[in-house]
Write an enzyme that holds these catalytic residues in place. Structure first.
Site, PDB file in Angstrom:
ATOM      1  N   LYS A 200      39.416   4.372 -12.510  1.00  0.00           N
ATOM      2  CA  LYS A 200      38.509   4.460 -13.417  1.00  0.00           C
ATOM      3  C   LYS A 200      37.420   5.387 -12.963  1.00  0.00           C
ATOM      4  O   LYS A 200      36.866   6.386 -13.819  1.00  0.00           O
ATOM      5  CB  LYS A 200      38.005   3.160 -13.891  1.00  0.00           C
ATOM      6  CG  LYS A 200      36.851   3.305 -14.945  1.00  0.00           C
ATOM      7  CD  LYS A 200      35.943   1.935 -14.996  1.00  0.00           C
ATOM      8  CE  LYS A 200      34.979   1.889 -13.963  1.00  0.00           C
ATOM      9  NZ  LYS A 200      34.076   0.903 -14.284  1.00  0.00           N
ATOM     10  N   ASP A 218      37.448   1.348 -18.971  1.00  0.00           N
ATOM     11  CA  ASP A 218      36.511   0.383 -18.597  1.00  0.00           C
ATOM     12  C   ASP A 218      36.999  -0.947 -19.543  1.00  0.00           C
ATOM     13  O   ASP A 218      37.640  -0.736 -20.299  1.00  0.00           O
ATOM     14  CB  ASP A 218      35.067   0.623 -18.442  1.00  0.00           C
ATOM     15  CG  ASP A 218      34.680   1.040 -19.940  1.00  0.00           C
ATOM     16  OD1 ASP A 218      35.342   0.892 -20.998  1.00  0.00           O
ATOM     17  OD2 ASP A 218      33.333   1.333 -20.084  1.00  0.00           O
TER      18      ASP A 218
END
Length: 333
Positions: A200, A218
């Site tokens: 991420k 996320d």
């Protein structure tokens, strides 16, 4: 024989007495019979009313116990239909958020990397309020790696989990200094070797500092991807793979910004503002949140709700107010 008539005895008089005492009994019985007939005449109406009340009560109880009718199940979408609907949602979000951008303040790849690590378990606004002091003290990996842990902890304390984050920042700064010449690498394979950096964080840095397309999964992106029917996965890497198969690579970075923007402003985790959502007709999860338009509008956040955004220095085309700076720490007495 004695022809004189004899006086009647007590036993012979008894029948007359019995006849006298029975008369009242017959009268009472007659009254009871009359009352019974009257009651019998009223009985049908009373009985009917009782049945009606019982029927109504039973119906009400049954209605309370009966499970709510479920909405008719949607027909399974074909793969082609899923892809078409997903890409249409992306186009709608692009019109809704033409100013979508990373909501972390940064001026270079190192600042973005540090800010993204700090953003775990807190808001981008809080990170943006914290990093000006941090970068004033440690603007480079070499400077940050040289900070005493206690000093770094105090600088980033407002973001929460500051001890674990301090360990990650010191580790990645030292790795950048020792292995990458003080520069943030532009390859995912290298970025994920840094302490505290996963896919991420790497995709955020690649997409926004190097122009390399990446999908940032996320909590907001994962939640909306499942609500939109793009994936059923919970694991972030699997969500990324499913979504990447739907959209062209050139869209990955901006898609991430648009979906995260929508998740923060409209499609909230606990109570989505379904009644104020412009893409509600395309969403298979419509109805999970507030559907009343007036009530839904009150749930909108940031610029859509007339509130400040998360960046202290937002892009020029950002329509909302910048976030307020963090108050300076109180002077020790």
């Amino acid at each position: 024989m004695n022809d004189t008539p004899e006086k009647p005895t007590a036993a012979e008089k008894a029948p007359a007495k019995r006849t006298t005492t029975k008369a009242p009994a017959k009268k009472t019985a007659a009254k009871k019979t009359a009352a019974g007939k009257t009651a019998a005449k009223k009985a049908p109406a009373t009985k009917a009313a009782t049945k009606a009340v019982a029927k109504k009560t039973t119906a009400k109880a049954a209605a309370e116990k009966a499970p709510a009718k479920k909405a008719p199940a949607r027909k399974p979408e074909s793969r082609t239909a899923v892809v078409r609907r997903a890409r249409r949602i992306n186009r709608e979000l692009a019109e809704l958020y033409p100013y979508a951008h990373p909501e972390l303040d940064f001026t270079n790849s190192f600042e973005l990397l540090v800010a993204t690590v700090l953003s775990a378990q807190t808001t981008d606004m809080r990170v943006n309020q914290t990093t000006p002091r941090l970068f004033a003290v440690a603007p480079t990996p070499e400077d940050m790696a040289a900070l005493p842990p206690e000093e770094l902890e105090e600088l980033i304390r407002p973001t929460g989990f500051f001890r674990a984050k301090t360990k990650s920042l010191l580790g990645l700064s030292a790795a950048l200094r020792d292995r990458f010449g003080g520069e943030v690498p532009g390859r995912l394979e290298d970025l994920v070797t840094l302490p505290g950096v996963g896919r991420k964080t790497a995709n955020v840095v690649l997409g926004n500092a190097f122009g390399v397309p990446g999908i940032t999964v996320d909590t907001h992106f994962g939640r909306l991807a499942r609500r939109f029917g793009w994936t059923t996965q919970e694991d972030a890497d699997k969500v990324e793979a499913d979504v990447a198969a739907i959209f062209p690579k050139s869209e990955w970075t901006m898609l991430s910004h648009r979906v995260v923007f929508h998740g923060r402003r409209v499609c909230h985790s606990r109570k989505p503002a379904c009644g104020a959502c412009p893409i509600a007709p395309l969403c298979p999860s419509y109805g999970e949140g507030e559907t009343d338009p007036e009530k839904a509008r009150k749930l909108l956040k940031y610029e859509l709700g007339g509130q400040p955004g998360q960046r202290l220095k937002p892009p020029a085309d950002y329509p909302g107010q910048p976030a307020p700076p963090m108050a300076p720490p109180a002077a020790a007495s």
